[in-house]
Design a protein around this motif. Structure first.
Motif, PDB file in Angstrom:
ATOM      1  N   HIS A  32      -9.246  -0.139   2.948  1.00 37.17           N
ATOM      2  CA  HIS A  32      -9.361   0.584   2.194  1.00 37.17           C
ATOM      3  C   HIS A  32      -9.304  -0.094   0.803  1.00 37.17           C
ATOM      4  CE1 HIS A  32      -5.632   2.044   0.819  1.00 37.17           C
ATOM      5  NE2 HIS A  32      -5.541   2.554   1.849  1.00 37.17           N
ATOM      6  N   ILE A  58      -0.021   4.468   0.848  1.00 43.79           N
ATOM      7  CA  ILE A  58      -0.247   5.213   1.782  1.00 43.79           C
ATOM      8  C   ILE A  58      -0.032   4.701   3.523  1.00 43.79           C
ATOM      9  CG2 ILE A  58      -1.973   6.355   3.221  1.00 43.79           C
ATOM     10  CD1 ILE A  58      -3.565   5.768   0.539  1.00 43.79           C
ATOM     11  N   HIS A  59       0.418   2.989   3.295  1.00 48.81           N
ATOM     12  CA  HIS A  59       0.708   2.784   4.722  1.00 48.81           C
ATOM     13  C   HIS A  59       1.917   1.866   4.792  1.00 48.81           C
ATOM     14  CE1 HIS A  59      -4.064   3.513   4.840  1.00 48.81           C
ATOM     15  NE2 HIS A  59      -3.669   4.171   6.049  1.00 48.81           N
ATOM     16  N   CYS A 100       0.880  -1.340  -0.286  1.00 53.49           N
ATOM     17  CA  CYS A 100      -0.239  -0.197  -0.172  1.00 53.49           C
ATOM     18  C   CYS A 100       0.978   1.432   0.207  1.00 53.49           C
ATOM     19  CB  CYS A 100      -0.486  -0.320   1.417  1.00 53.49           C
ATOM     20  SG  CYS A 100      -1.724   1.439   1.532  1.00 53.49           S
ATOM     21  N   PHE A 109      -5.964  -2.114   6.382  1.00 49.14           N
ATOM     22  CA  PHE A 109      -6.648  -0.481   7.184  1.00 49.14           C
ATOM     23  C   PHE A 109      -7.746  -0.154   6.191  1.00 49.14           C
ATOM     24  CE2 PHE A 109      -2.214   0.416   8.290  1.00 49.14           C
ATOM     25  CZ  PHE A 109      -2.387   1.146   9.572  1.00 49.14           C
ATOM     26  N   CYS A 140      -5.980  -3.238   1.353  1.00 49.52           N
ATOM     27  CA  CYS A 140      -4.970  -2.723   2.324  1.00 49.52           C
ATOM     28  C   CYS A 140      -5.613  -3.218   3.723  1.00 49.52           C
ATOM     29  CB  CYS A 140      -5.260  -0.548   2.151  1.00 49.52           C
ATOM     30  SG  CYS A 140      -4.402  -0.652   4.145  1.00 49.52           S
ATOM     31  N   THR A 189       1.968  -1.404   4.294  1.00 52.80           N
ATOM     32  CA  THR A 189       1.534  -2.903   4.679  1.00 52.80           C
ATOM     33  C   THR A 189       1.311  -3.538   3.388  1.00 52.80           C
ATOM     34  OG1 THR A 189      -0.597  -1.825   4.456  1.00 52.80           O
ATOM     35  CG2 THR A 189      -0.122  -2.068   6.316  1.00 52.80           C
TER      36      THR A 189
HETATM   37 ZN   LIG Z   1      -3.716   1.331   3.304  1.00 51.12          ZN
END
Ligand SMILES: [Zn+2]
Length: 493
Positions: free
Chosen positions: A392, A372-373, A370, A390, A388, A375
């Motif tokens: 999304h 963004i994270h 991901c 998280f 993800c 992960t």
């Molecule tokens: Zn993410």
């Protein structure tokens, strides 16, 4: 140096046309003989070949301009070299290269180069293919008129502005019964400040693009306008896979139609694809022509303003690596038909011309993390969409271009794609050591932009979209086959 060839049709009198035909046939004769000798005896150096053959051909063709003889021998040496190179790679089956046609090279001694480049709007030139002097040096000039077109004038305009130079060698080539002059323009690469950062990733039917506008970022970062901070993510449709499939259908139809004509008494068929009739028809399909057009379109779109361009490092034969574990034969064929290397080459070329710089980053885990994270992404029912932890969703191709961009920043060295690295790494060692080729200012910008992107978790819509973009509407066929180059990367961690 960047070169562009521009072909301009010649207006020749019947007399000059006859002359060019006879020059062409003498030239072709020389090239063929020398190539054959060169390959058979493994003598490839142009100088050596010239020493062996020059006087022979001076005697044989006393009317031919000495420079044309030298050029023909050089051309033969080049053809022989490239043939042997390809043979070593196992790309050719024949023992000798078949030289079917030649382009005649005129050095500045054999055409009116000086006069031509001093003209503001050249519309004619003079060639001297015939020698008059004893040693082949004196010559007779023949004037021919050009039929210049827009593209020629565009390059000529650049010559006048000092942005390009006309190479002194003129190439004359025949297509059916028309003669063309091919001018080589050497273009000076531009030096410009990059205006955006572009990451691209080549897939079977599209090229995924992530674009960050540097100028807008600098202007807007203070006013915190997210619209300008979030990277623009989009796809350029290429449909190489679709194209390959369509042409395969057409080829099969041609085979079926031709088959009855090639039936053997035993009831079996000759392999139709080896026949002249088949080749003739396939030629008219212009499959590669269409592909080239699309490749150029993509290259032009990616380099429309001076940018830092980021892409994955491709292997020697990306197609082969990619399909090594793909089962479906249809898919295999389509991936073979995706011109990865050609696309990359075209982008590189255009980038140089327009003042962009191309950087390669490793493809490791580009579409598994991901952006963004950082992960590990999980698979979903849709091959194109990843989830993800998280909560999304991320479009696989978007994740890939975003992660490529991350790789230019220091963050990629410390976190990046290494979510469960067991090995201890002393990250201090790598501090501040992002890609040293990218100016530090730009690294800082990329970092700032991507950080902001990370901060905007509530709207990862750019990455995933409610209804994910599926560029072809059919790319999921075949039970979730993976078609991008990520497949070839090992799973480890
Ligand atoms: Zn993410």
């Amino acid at each position: 140096m960047l070169c562009r060839a521009v072909a301009v049709e010649l207006e020749v009198s019947p007399e000059v046309s006859r002359l060019l035909y006879s020059v062409e046939s003498a030239y072709l004769g020389i090239v063929r003989e020398v190539v054959e000798y060169a390959v058979a005896n493994n003598v490839l150096s142009a100088t050596q070949l010239q020493g062996l053959f020059y006087s022979k051909y001076r005697r044989e063709y006393p009317d031919l301009h000495a420079h044309l003889i030298i050029q023909a021998i050089r051309q033969a040496s080049e053809i022989a070299k490239s043939f042997l190179r390809r043979k070593r790679k196992g790309l050719v089956g024949k023992p000798y290269p078949e030289v079917r046609s030649v382009s005649i090279r005129f050095t500045e001694k054999a055409w009116s180069y000086e006069q031509f480049i001093h003209s503001i709007a050249p519309v004619r030139l003079a060639i001297s293919p015939i020698s008059t002097g004893k040693r082949g040096r004196g010559s007779r000039r023949f004037e021919v008129w050009l039929r210049p077109h827009r593209r020629f004038w565009q390059y000529w305009w650049r010559v006048l502005r000092g942005e390009a130079e006309l190479a002194s060698t003129l190439i004359i080539k025949r297509r059916t019964n028309k003669w063309y002059a091919i001018f080589i323009f050497e273009i000076k690469p531009r030096e410009e400040e990059p205006k955006s950062i572009v990451a691209f990733d080549i897939n079977e039917n599209n090229v995924a693009v992530g674009r960050i506008d540097i100028v807008a970022t600098i202007d807007k970062i203070a006013s915190w306008n997210r619209q300008y901070l979030t990277p623009e993510l989009y796809m350029i449709r290429t449909d190489f896979g679709k194209l390959a499939r369509r042409y395969k259908r057409i080829r099969n139809t041609i085979i079926e139609r031709l088959k009855p004509g090639f039936a053997l008494p035993s009831g079996k068929y000759v392999n139709v694809t080896n026949t002249r009739e088949f080749r003739k028809r396939v030629k008219h399909l212009r499959e590669s022509g269409r592909k080239v057009g699309r490749v150029r379109h993509v290259a032009s779109e990616l380099t429309k303003n001076p940018s830092i361009i980021i892409t994955e490092e491709l292997g020697e034969k990306p197609q082969d690596e990619m399909i090594s574990d793909l089962e479906s034969r249809g898919l295999r064929h389509r991936i073979k038909q995706t011109p990865f290397k050609a696309l990359e080459k075209a982008v590189e070329d255009k980038a140089l011309e327009r003042g962009s710089k191309l950087f390669h980053v490793s493809s490791y885990r580009n579409s598994r993390v991901c952006p963004i994270h950082f992960t590990k992404l999980e698979k979903t029912d849709d091959w194109h969409i990843l989830k993800c932890p998280f909560g999304h969703y991320v479009d696989r191709d978007h994740a890939s271009v975003m992660n490529m961009t991350w790789k230019l920043t220091p963050e990629a060295w410390t976190k990046g794609v290494w979510w469960d690295l067991r090995r201890e790494i002393n990250w201090r060692e790598y501090e501040g050591r992002s890609n040293p080729l990218v100016p530090h200012e730009i690294v800082k910008h990329i970092h700032a932009v991507l950080k902001t992107f990370k901060a905007s978790e509530e709207s990862p819509a750019v990455l995933a979209r409610g209804k994910p973009m599926n560029p072809t509407g059919e790319a999921d066929e075949g039970g979730g086959e993976e078609t991008t180059q990520k497949r070839r990367r090992p799973e480890g961690g």
